[in-house]
Design a protein around this motif. Structure first.
Motif, PDB file in Angstrom:
ATOM      1  N   SER A 176      27.310  -8.167  63.492  1.00 12.37           N
ATOM      2  CA  SER A 176      26.075  -7.483  63.104  1.00 12.37           C
ATOM      3  C   SER A 176      24.993  -8.449  62.676  1.00 12.37           C
ATOM      4  N   GLY A 177      25.187  -9.728  62.918  1.00  8.20           N
ATOM      5  CA  GLY A 177      24.208 -10.708  62.506  1.00  8.20           C
ATOM      6  C   GLY A 177      24.547 -11.290  61.148  1.00  8.20           C
ATOM      7  N   PRO A 178      23.615 -12.024  60.555  1.00 13.18           N
ATOM      8  CA  PRO A 178      23.887 -12.630  59.256  1.00 13.18           C
ATOM      9  C   PRO A 178      24.308 -11.578  58.233  1.00 13.18           C
ATOM     10  N   ALA A 179      25.272 -11.940  57.410  1.00 18.27           N
ATOM     11  CA  ALA A 179      25.734 -11.034  56.368  1.00 18.27           C
ATOM     12  C   ALA A 179      24.643 -10.824  55.325  1.00 18.27           C
ATOM     13  N   PRO A 180      24.699  -9.724  54.607  1.00 20.26           N
ATOM     14  CA  PRO A 180      23.801  -9.595  53.442  1.00 20.26           C
ATOM     15  C   PRO A 180      23.970 -10.794  52.526  1.00 20.26           C
ATOM     16  N   VAL A 181      22.879 -11.211  51.947  1.00 20.80           N
ATOM     17  CA  VAL A 181      22.876 -12.456  51.176  1.00 20.80           C
ATOM     18  C   VAL A 181      23.961 -12.449  50.101  1.00 20.80           C
ATOM     19  N   HIS A 182      24.170 -11.320  49.463  1.00 21.54           N
ATOM     20  CA  HIS A 182      25.119 -11.264  48.357  1.00 21.54           C
ATOM     21  C   HIS A 182      26.571 -11.354  48.827  1.00 21.54           C
ATOM     22  N   GLU A 183      26.798 -11.277  50.140  1.00 19.76           N
ATOM     23  CA  GLU A 183      28.159 -11.337  50.661  1.00 19.76           C
ATOM     24  C   GLU A 183      28.657 -12.765  50.854  1.00 19.76           C
ATOM     25  N   TYR A 184      27.781 -13.730  50.770  1.00 21.14           N
ATOM     26  CA  TYR A 184      28.201 -15.122  50.978  1.00 21.14           C
ATOM     27  C   TYR A 184      28.880 -15.652  49.719  1.00 21.14           C
ATOM     28  N   ASP A 185      29.977 -16.338  49.928  1.00 23.80           N
ATOM     29  CA  ASP A 185      30.815 -16.794  48.826  1.00 23.80           C
ATOM     30  C   ASP A 185      30.500 -18.227  48.397  1.00 23.80           C
ATOM     31  N   TYR A 186      30.038 -19.023  49.324  1.00 23.26           N
ATOM     32  CA  TYR A 186      29.770 -20.432  49.035  1.00 23.26           C
ATOM     33  C   TYR A 186      28.396 -20.788  49.585  1.00 23.26           C
ATOM     34  N   TRP A 187      27.684 -21.605  48.831  1.00 17.06           N
ATOM     35  CA  TRP A 187      26.322 -21.989  49.181  1.00 17.06           C
ATOM     36  C   TRP A 187      26.138 -23.488  49.051  1.00 17.06           C
ATOM     37  N   GLY A 188      25.292 -24.015  49.922  1.00 15.92           N
ATOM     38  CA  GLY A 188      24.825 -25.376  49.742  1.00 15.92           C
ATOM     39  C   GLY A 188      23.634 -25.396  48.797  1.00 15.92           C
ATOM     40  N   GLN A 189      23.110 -26.580  48.580  1.00 21.02           N
ATOM     41  CA  GLN A 189      22.015 -26.741  47.615  1.00 21.02           C
ATOM     42  C   GLN A 189      20.646 -26.459  48.231  1.00 21.02           C
ATOM     43  N   GLY A 190      20.577 -26.396  49.536  1.00 17.98           N
ATOM     44  CA  GLY A 190      19.323 -26.095  50.214  1.00 17.98           C
ATOM     45  C   GLY A 190      18.609 -27.326  50.725  1.00 17.98           C
ATOM     46  N   ALA A 191      17.847 -27.147  51.796  1.00 22.03           N
ATOM     47  CA  ALA A 191      17.038 -28.220  52.380  1.00 22.03           C
ATOM     48  C   ALA A 191      15.634 -27.671  52.621  1.00 22.03           C
ATOM     49  N   GLN A 192      14.638 -28.399  52.134  1.00 20.78           N
ATOM     50  CA  GLN A 192      13.250 -27.945  52.269  1.00 20.78           C
ATOM     51  C   GLN A 192      12.740 -28.265  53.663  1.00 20.78           C
ATOM     52  N   VAL A 193      12.177 -27.263  54.304  1.00 25.15           N
ATOM     53  CA  VAL A 193      11.484 -27.436  55.579  1.00 25.15           C
ATOM     54  C   VAL A 193      10.043 -26.992  55.380  1.00 25.15           C
ATOM     55  N   THR A 194       9.124 -27.891  55.644  1.00 28.99           N
ATOM     56  CA  THR A 194       7.708 -27.592  55.497  1.00 28.99           C
ATOM     57  C   THR A 194       7.031 -27.820  56.837  1.00 28.99           C
ATOM     58  N   VAL A 195       6.350 -26.797  57.311  1.00 23.63           N
ATOM     59  CA  VAL A 195       5.655 -26.878  58.595  1.00 23.63           C
ATOM     60  C   VAL A 195       4.161 -26.834  58.313  1.00 23.63           C
ATOM     61  N   SER A 196       3.514 -27.937  58.555  1.00 24.43           N
ATOM     62  CA  SER A 196       2.099 -28.042  58.226  1.00 24.43           C
ATOM     63  C   SER A 196       1.472 -29.176  59.018  1.00 24.43           C
ATOM     64  N   SER A 197       0.200 -28.988  59.364  1.00 21.53           N
ATOM     65  CA  SER A 197      -0.526 -30.054  60.043  1.00 21.53           C
ATOM     66  C   SER A 197      -1.288 -30.913  59.031  1.00 21.53           C
TER      67      SER A 197
END
Length: 128
Positions: free
Chosen positions: A107-128
């Protein structure tokens, strides 16, 4: 299971980058892995997932055709190739894993609250 993202950065519109998610402590073969992003001032949004078996990948409509999720079982890593970047793709991108009811990713990505483990995140910035 521990997850660590890398590969974020500043990219011009139309550009590309690849995010990596390195897993340790357990095999990703037991988990569905999703990429979830959080744009400034907004909630977290699942954009893609790959099933525990690796046979199913799904994308939300806003990224379909531009994002490609892949997995390397020998390295226990997951990747998100992002092409044709748009300013609205600016966000912190997280990889997350679930071993529960959403392992098949049908059904696609699970609801956010269903994820058990997370990484710390990576910033992606799209700008000219």
């Amino acid at each position: 299971l521990q997850l660590v993202e890398s590969g974020g950065g500043l990219v011009q519109p139309g550009g590309s980058l690849r995010l990596s998610c390195a897993a340790s402590g357990d095999s990703l073969n037991y988990y569905a892995v999703g990429w979830i992003r959080q744009a400034p001032g907004k909630g977290r949004e699942g954009v893609s997932c790959i099933s525990a078996s690796g046979s199913v990948t799904k994308y939300v409509d806003t990224v379909k055709g531009r994002f490609t999720l892949s997995r390397d079982t020998t390295k226990n890593m997951v990747y998100l190739q992002i092409d044709s970047l748009r300013p609205e793709d600016t966000a912190v991108y997280y990889c997350a894993a679930t071993y529960g009811n959403y392992k098949d990713c049908y059904s696609g990505p699970a609801p956010v609250h269903e994820y058990d483990y997370w990484g710390q995140g990576a910033q992606v910035t799209v700008s000219s």
